[in-house]
Design an enzyme around this catalytic site. Sequence first.
Site, PDB file in Angstrom:
ATOM      1  N   SER A 158      -0.639 -32.075  76.204  1.00 47.06           N
ATOM      2  CA  SER A 158      -0.842 -31.665  74.817  1.00 47.06           C
ATOM      3  C   SER A 158      -2.035 -32.403  74.228  1.00 47.06           C
ATOM      4  O   SER A 158      -2.288 -33.564  74.571  1.00 47.06           O
ATOM      5  CB  SER A 158       0.402 -31.972  73.977  1.00 47.06           C
ATOM      6  OG  SER A 158       0.154 -31.771  72.604  1.00 47.06           O
TER       7      SER A 158
ATOM      8  N   TYR B 130       6.800 -37.465  71.028  1.00 48.14           N
ATOM      9  CA  TYR B 130       6.347 -36.348  71.854  1.00 48.14           C
ATOM     10  C   TYR B 130       4.922 -36.600  72.346  1.00 48.14           C
ATOM     11  O   TYR B 130       4.619 -36.422  73.538  1.00 48.14           O
ATOM     12  CB  TYR B 130       6.411 -35.051  71.048  1.00 48.14           C
ATOM     13  CG  TYR B 130       5.779 -33.857  71.735  1.00 48.14           C
ATOM     14  CD1 TYR B 130       6.482 -33.129  72.683  1.00 48.14           C
ATOM     15  CD2 TYR B 130       4.478 -33.463  71.431  1.00 48.14           C
ATOM     16  CE1 TYR B 130       5.916 -32.030  73.316  1.00 48.14           C
ATOM     17  CE2 TYR B 130       3.897 -32.372  72.060  1.00 48.14           C
ATOM     18  CZ  TYR B 130       4.618 -31.662  72.995  1.00 48.14           C
ATOM     19  OH  TYR B 130       4.041 -30.584  73.624  1.00 48.14           O
TER      20      TYR B 130
END
Length: 248
Positions: free
Chosen positions: A143, A157
């Site tokens: 990501s 995350y």
Amino acid sequence: MSPVTIVTGGSRGIGAAAVRRLAADGHAVCLSFREDADAAEKVVREVVDAGGRCIAVRAEVSSEDDIEVLFRTAREELGQITGLVANAGVTSPMMPLADQPVSQLRYVLEVNVLGAMLSARRAVQSMSTARGGGGGSIVFVSSSATIHGGPGEYVHYAASKGAVDVLTVGLAKEVAKEGIRVNTVAPGMVDTEIHTVSGDPERAWKAAGRIPLGRPGDPAEIANAIAWLMTDQASYTTGAIFRIAGGL
């Protein structure tokens, strides 16, 4: 023989797009899913109806036993495994780190980090030329949150995906002489169902104003990069982290 690729978390979003694209490129694909059997079966039917080979296996990627079943089933039903797309990942409701329940922190780390490691570990065991395999390619899905850190939303995350980036670099060097290339795609804001879990289904489009290209990404755009990394056109590419984030 056609390549045989496992895509974890292949029933929705980027994973499902990767399954469709790889199948269109001639891969036999085994997708894993955790809960939504109907969604997984829908993807399988789409591939099969288009003339491809595809199966689905229920697996929790943070379970060593489930990963073993996943790889064994793929080998028995499709053939020698040549690729892994380690896409399975989770997030949690958005809030500052200090307010995140420990159960959510543990869940995100187990799926995103341990799950990626277990999947890659088993892929190397299957594909390494030093272990009797024929080589292959591993692509992780990370990501662009690793760049900005996810403050106020999902620091845990972002940190888990940072671990995936480091895993990419180290593993690529470790298995380069064993016929395996290891790379990562790091999507930015992509319009998928994952934002619903975070509590804001429209989050991707709300962020469009701060993305230089003016919109969130489509899962198929990420799948295109994954597919390229699986080809011989990427034969000199390993240890790379491709940020696909619309310029953000």
